[in-house]
Design a protein around this motif. Sequence first.
Motif, PDB file in Angstrom:
ATOM      1  N   HIS A 210       0.895  -1.168   0.081  1.00 21.97           N
ATOM      2  CA  HIS A 210       0.028  -0.115  -0.001  1.00 21.97           C
ATOM      3  C   HIS A 210       0.903   1.139   0.108  1.00 21.97           C
ATOM      4  CE1 HIS A 210      -3.932  -2.183   0.574  1.00 21.97           C
ATOM      5  NE2 HIS A 210      -3.162  -2.714   1.470  1.00 21.97           N
ATOM      6  N   HIS A 211       2.165   0.946  -0.055  1.00 25.75           N
ATOM      7  CA  HIS A 211       3.139   2.300   0.048  1.00 25.75           C
ATOM      8  C   HIS A 211       2.712   3.230   1.155  1.00 25.75           C
ATOM      9  CE1 HIS A 211       4.138   1.126  -4.258  1.00 25.75           C
ATOM     10  NE2 HIS A 211       3.028   1.416  -4.291  1.00 25.75           N
ATOM     11  N   LYS A 212       2.696   2.558   2.441  1.00 25.07           N
ATOM     12  CA  LYS A 212       2.318   3.065   3.863  1.00 25.07           C
ATOM     13  C   LYS A 212       3.723   2.421   4.749  1.00 25.07           C
ATOM     14  CE  LYS A 212      -0.850   5.761   3.436  1.00 25.07           C
ATOM     15  NZ  LYS A 212      -1.058   6.988   3.857  1.00 25.07           N
ATOM     16  N   THR A 213       3.453   2.936   5.918  1.00 28.41           N
ATOM     17  CA  THR A 213       4.489   2.502   6.877  1.00 28.41           C
ATOM     18  C   THR A 213       3.732   1.429   7.562  1.00 28.41           C
ATOM     19  OG1 THR A 213       3.863   3.918   8.560  1.00 28.41           O
ATOM     20  CG2 THR A 213       5.651   4.634   6.976  1.00 28.41           C
ATOM     21  N   THR A 214       4.521   0.638   8.406  1.00 20.72           N
ATOM     22  CA  THR A 214       4.033  -0.387   9.341  1.00 20.72           C
ATOM     23  C   THR A 214       3.119   0.175  10.361  1.00 20.72           C
ATOM     24  OG1 THR A 214       6.116  -0.682  10.514  1.00 20.72           O
ATOM     25  CG2 THR A 214       5.481  -2.410   8.583  1.00 20.72           C
ATOM     26  N   ALA A 215       3.558   1.229  10.595  1.00 19.02           N
ATOM     27  CA  ALA A 215       2.552   1.889  11.896  1.00 19.02           C
ATOM     28  C   ALA A 215       1.213   2.355  11.177  1.00 19.02           C
ATOM     29  CB  ALA A 215       3.464   3.241  12.278  1.00 19.02           C
ATOM     30  N   GLN A 216       1.426   2.613   9.992  1.00 18.76           N
ATOM     31  CA  GLN A 216      -0.047   3.040   9.449  1.00 18.76           C
ATOM     32  C   GLN A 216      -0.895   2.005   9.179  1.00 18.76           C
ATOM     33  OE1 GLN A 216       1.930   5.331   6.151  1.00 18.76           O
ATOM     34  NE2 GLN A 216       1.362   7.433   7.118  1.00 18.76           N
ATOM     35  N   VAL A 217      -0.275   0.799   8.717  1.00 23.29           N
ATOM     36  CA  VAL A 217      -0.869  -0.349   8.741  1.00 23.29           C
ATOM     37  C   VAL A 217      -1.952  -0.542   9.838  1.00 23.29           C
ATOM     38  CG1 VAL A 217      -1.032  -2.835   8.214  1.00 23.29           C
ATOM     39  CG2 VAL A 217       0.183  -1.282   6.717  1.00 23.29           C
TER      40      VAL A 217
END
Length: 276
Positions: A210-217
């Motif tokens: 998702h081109h996101k960080t693990t914290a954001q997931v």
Amino acid sequence: MEDSNIPVATLNNGIRMPWVGFGTWRLHDGEDAYRAVRHAIAAGYRSFDTAMIYGNEKSLGRAIKDSGISRDQFFITTKLWNDDIRKKNALKAIDLSLEKLQLDFVDLYLVHWPIEGRFVDVWSDMEEIYRSGKAKAIGVSNYMIVHLEELLPAAKITPAINQVEYHPRLQQSDLYDFCKVHNIQLEAWSPLMKGETLSNPTILKIAKKHHKTTAQVLIRWDFQKEVITIPKSGNQKHIVENIGVFDFELDPNDMADIAAMDQNTRVGEDPYHVYF
Ligand SMILES: NC(=O)c1ccc[n+]([C@@H]2O[C@H](COP(=O)([O-])OP(=O)(O)OC[C@H]3O[C@@H](n4cnc5c(N)ncnc54)[C@H](OP(=O)(O)O)[C@@H]3O)[C@@H](O)[C@H]2O)c1
């Protein structure tokens, strides 16, 4: 809260609470907490989670006041500490918290831990605090099904919130379902497992996709599970990152992969044995 872009949940008494808030545990009173909260307010957070025992209510109150943003835009949570529960001191404890926060009311007041022999009785004081207007909503924290089953028949007001340790390694599906059935909103503490799940391969794979960080997931996962979440950070970059979760969606495969991570593992204290 209308000037913030963070979506809000409606609690069982009609009060609205942002789905993502800001945790403040271990932010020290003084510049540490003050600066982090000011960064969080600038980033768009309006919900702040503190507790008497965190010792930082004064700094949070000062940061809110200095922001110049009106009180009705904020959602402030604090908690009744265990010593005050044991000493039957709730009515004085809320006044002290309000004084430190420089507020007339908090949006949410929580019983911090289910103290053996007191976790039902303390609720009538919480109801009195609610009726006095010093808290717009009242709830509990770290109450397991066994505690709620004893509390609910005695309660005139159903807790609006149950704030518990909740992350992919501790999904507590029975408690999750119980709270849904009883219209008690679940709220996640240590949603990032205090940082431990940030390097997990499953979460890394989903983040990359998702081109996101693990914290954001992890924070997005709470939102899609309809669990209010309050990640803590003292780092300005992380603070901004942690509310950037409303522009993507985890798909059913992602949700299934995270569901499979449950190991019934805690990073915090055990609510069945509260000796502190
Ligand atoms: N009711 C209760 O009994 C209870 C118990 C525990 C916690 N809580 C509440 O829940 C809040 C959150 O829980 P928590 O503070 O235990 O843990 P958490 O939010 O799961 O994790 C905080 C840790 O993650 C790091 N972090 C945050 N964002 C990050 C990012 N984007 N990238 C990398 N690292 C990141 C933080 O470091 P940096 O600061 O360096 O970013 C910090 O070390 C607490 O602050 C408190 O308000 C309630």
